[in-house]
Design an enzyme around this catalytic site. Structure first.
Site, PDB file in Angstrom:
ATOM      1  N   ASP A  45      56.098  55.691  55.048  1.00 10.65           N
ATOM      2  CA  ASP A  45      54.868  54.893  54.944  1.00 10.65           C
ATOM      3  C   ASP A  45      54.582  54.328  53.538  1.00 10.65           C
ATOM      4  O   ASP A  45      53.466  54.486  53.018  1.00 10.65           O
ATOM      5  CB  ASP A  45      53.674  55.711  55.453  1.00 10.65           C
ATOM      6  CG  ASP A  45      53.811  56.094  56.922  1.00 10.65           C
ATOM      7  OD1 ASP A  45      54.843  55.784  57.530  1.00 10.65           O
ATOM      8  OD2 ASP A  45      52.880  56.718  57.453  1.00 10.65           O
ATOM      9  N   ASP A  83      53.624  52.866  59.450  1.00 12.68           N
ATOM     10  CA  ASP A  83      52.447  53.041  60.294  1.00 12.68           C
ATOM     11  C   ASP A  83      52.101  51.638  60.822  1.00 12.68           C
ATOM     12  O   ASP A  83      52.032  50.684  60.024  1.00 12.68           O
ATOM     13  CB  ASP A  83      51.314  53.600  59.410  1.00 12.68           C
ATOM     14  CG  ASP A  83      50.449  54.642  60.080  1.00 12.68           C
ATOM     15  OD1 ASP A  83      50.935  55.375  60.960  1.00 12.68           O
ATOM     16  OD2 ASP A  83      49.257  54.728  59.711  1.00 12.68           O
ATOM     17  N   HIS A 102      49.566  50.052  63.524  1.00 15.03           N
ATOM     18  CA  HIS A 102      48.502  50.229  64.509  1.00 15.03           C
ATOM     19  C   HIS A 102      47.941  48.906  65.039  1.00 15.03           C
ATOM     20  O   HIS A 102      47.745  47.961  64.267  1.00 15.03           O
ATOM     21  CB  HIS A 102      47.317  50.982  63.879  1.00 15.03           C
ATOM     22  CG  HIS A 102      47.633  52.343  63.361  1.00 15.03           C
ATOM     23  ND1 HIS A 102      48.270  53.314  64.100  1.00 15.03           N
ATOM     24  CD2 HIS A 102      47.368  52.929  62.152  1.00 15.03           C
ATOM     25  CE1 HIS A 102      48.380  54.414  63.369  1.00 15.03           C
ATOM     26  NE2 HIS A 102      47.852  54.210  62.182  1.00 15.03           N
ATOM     27  N   HIS A 124      43.496  50.781  58.938  1.00 12.95           N
ATOM     28  CA  HIS A 124      44.629  50.699  58.012  1.00 12.95           C
ATOM     29  C   HIS A 124      45.890  50.311  58.776  1.00 12.95           C
ATOM     30  O   HIS A 124      46.011  50.568  59.977  1.00 12.95           O
ATOM     31  CB  HIS A 124      44.853  52.046  57.302  1.00 12.95           C
ATOM     32  CG  HIS A 124      45.262  53.144  58.246  1.00 12.95           C
ATOM     33  ND1 HIS A 124      44.360  53.817  59.036  1.00 12.95           N
ATOM     34  CD2 HIS A 124      46.484  53.646  58.560  1.00 12.95           C
ATOM     35  CE1 HIS A 124      45.001  54.705  59.781  1.00 12.95           C
ATOM     36  NE2 HIS A 124      46.294  54.614  59.532  1.00 12.95           N
ATOM     37  N   LYS A 171      55.405  53.386  63.978  1.00 19.09           N
ATOM     38  CA  LYS A 171      54.722  54.472  64.692  1.00 19.09           C
ATOM     39  C   LYS A 171      53.225  54.215  64.777  1.00 19.09           C
ATOM     40  O   LYS A 171      52.679  53.441  63.990  1.00 19.09           O
ATOM     41  CB  LYS A 171      55.007  55.805  63.986  1.00 19.09           C
ATOM     42  CG  LYS A 171      54.534  55.850  62.545  1.00 19.09           C
ATOM     43  CD  LYS A 171      54.981  57.133  61.856  1.00 19.09           C
ATOM     44  CE  LYS A 171      54.493  57.212  60.435  1.00 19.09           C
ATOM     45  NZ  LYS A 171      53.033  57.218  60.255  1.00 19.09           N
ATOM     46  N   CYS A 200      51.382  62.276  56.752  1.00 24.28           N
ATOM     47  CA  CYS A 200      52.604  61.837  57.439  1.00 24.28           C
ATOM     48  C   CYS A 200      53.874  62.464  56.881  1.00 24.28           C
ATOM     49  O   CYS A 200      54.802  62.767  57.641  1.00 24.28           O
ATOM     50  CB  CYS A 200      52.680  60.313  57.460  1.00 24.28           C
ATOM     51  SG  CYS A 200      51.413  59.624  58.558  1.00 24.28           S
TER      52      CYS A 200
HETATM   53  C1  VGL Z   1      48.757  58.360  57.367  1.00 24.62           C
HETATM   54  C2  VGL Z   1      46.590  58.856  57.922  1.00 24.62           C
HETATM   55  C3  VGL Z   1      46.627  57.964  58.970  1.00 24.62           C
HETATM   56  C4  VGL Z   1      49.923  58.601  56.463  1.00 24.62           C
HETATM   57  C5  VGL Z   1      48.828  57.470  58.410  1.00 24.62           C
HETATM   58  O1  VGL Z   1      50.824  57.753  56.373  1.00 24.62           O
HETATM   59  O2  VGL Z   1      49.943  59.661  55.800  1.00 24.62           O
HETATM   60  N1  VGL Z   1      47.639  59.044  57.127  1.00 24.62           N
HETATM   61  N2  VGL Z   1      47.747  57.278  59.207  1.00 24.62           N
HETATM   62 ZN    ZN Z   2      47.734  55.669  60.564  1.00 22.06          ZN
END
Ligand code: VGL
Ligand code: ZN
Length: 201
Positions: free
Chosen positions: A9, A49, A51, A85, A110, A154
């Protein structure tokens, strides 16, 4: 022993200027770029990430404030709700512009299902397999070197899943930073990863 590098990420929203900022995140880039350039890995994988705007990990979709606990029934969500995010195709979801993304061989996206979060790059929070373990095993990878964001979310869940799949795991501490939504989260995550067999260097 064949090694893979797994970059978790490294996306704009997790850097200091992003929607879910991780303090000091930009300090990890130089080390990560060094690793990306040394060409010692059988493969380099990045998680992203990714979404939809209506994702139920977003506090806004529950009319709540970010970082409040999730109190619904769905087992693929929580324990916290997050700021919006890494919305698909947004700037925040892009990799940091300084990272040598041309070295990525595979990108695992993901958190795409509205009702399920995915902290780990191996499985979503409901247990659905994202195909990474099979990919690495087909390449005879035995050891995974993990870097990225966020150490206590993550990165942490990805490391635990990698251990469960039987890989040796090395986390490079100077190439990872945590959100620390609760004070002590980073220390607790590091202790738990070590207790479960990860090497933190
Ligand atoms: C993450 C919170 C929500 C991360 C991803 O990459 O650590 N944290 N989504
Ligand atoms: Zn996330």
């Amino acid at each position: 022993m064949k090694e893979a590098l797994l970059c978790v990420d490294l996306q704009n929203d997790f850097y200091e200027y992003g929607a879910l900022p991780v303090e000091g995140a930009s300090e990890i880039n130089e080390k990560i770029n060094q690793l990306l350039k040394n060409n010692r890995y059988v493969t380099v994988v990045a998680s992203q990430d990714w979404h939809p705007q209506n994702h139920l990990s977003f506090a806004s979709n529950h009319r709540e404030d970010p970082f409040t606990p999730y109190e619904g029934e769905k087992k693929g969500l929580g324990p916290l709700l997050w700021p919006d995010h890494c919305v698909q195709n947004s700037f925040g979801a892009d990799f940091h512009p300084d990272i040598y993304t041309e070295k990525f061989d595979l990108i695992i996206r993901k958190g795409q299902l509205t009702e399920v979060d995915s902290y780990s790059a191996f499985h979503d929070n409901d247990g659905r397999d994202l195909g990474l373990a099979e990919y690495l095993k087909a390449l005879a990878v035995e050891k995974i070197v993990v870097v990225g964001l966020a150490l206590d979310v993550c990165v942490y869940y990805t490391v635990l899943d990698a251990l469960k799949h039987g890989f040796s795991v090395e986390l490079i501490r100077e190439a990872s930073k945590g959100v620390e939504a609760q004070p002590g989260d980073v220390d607790r995550a590091c202790q738990d990863m070590k207790d479960k067999g990860a090497i933190i260097i």
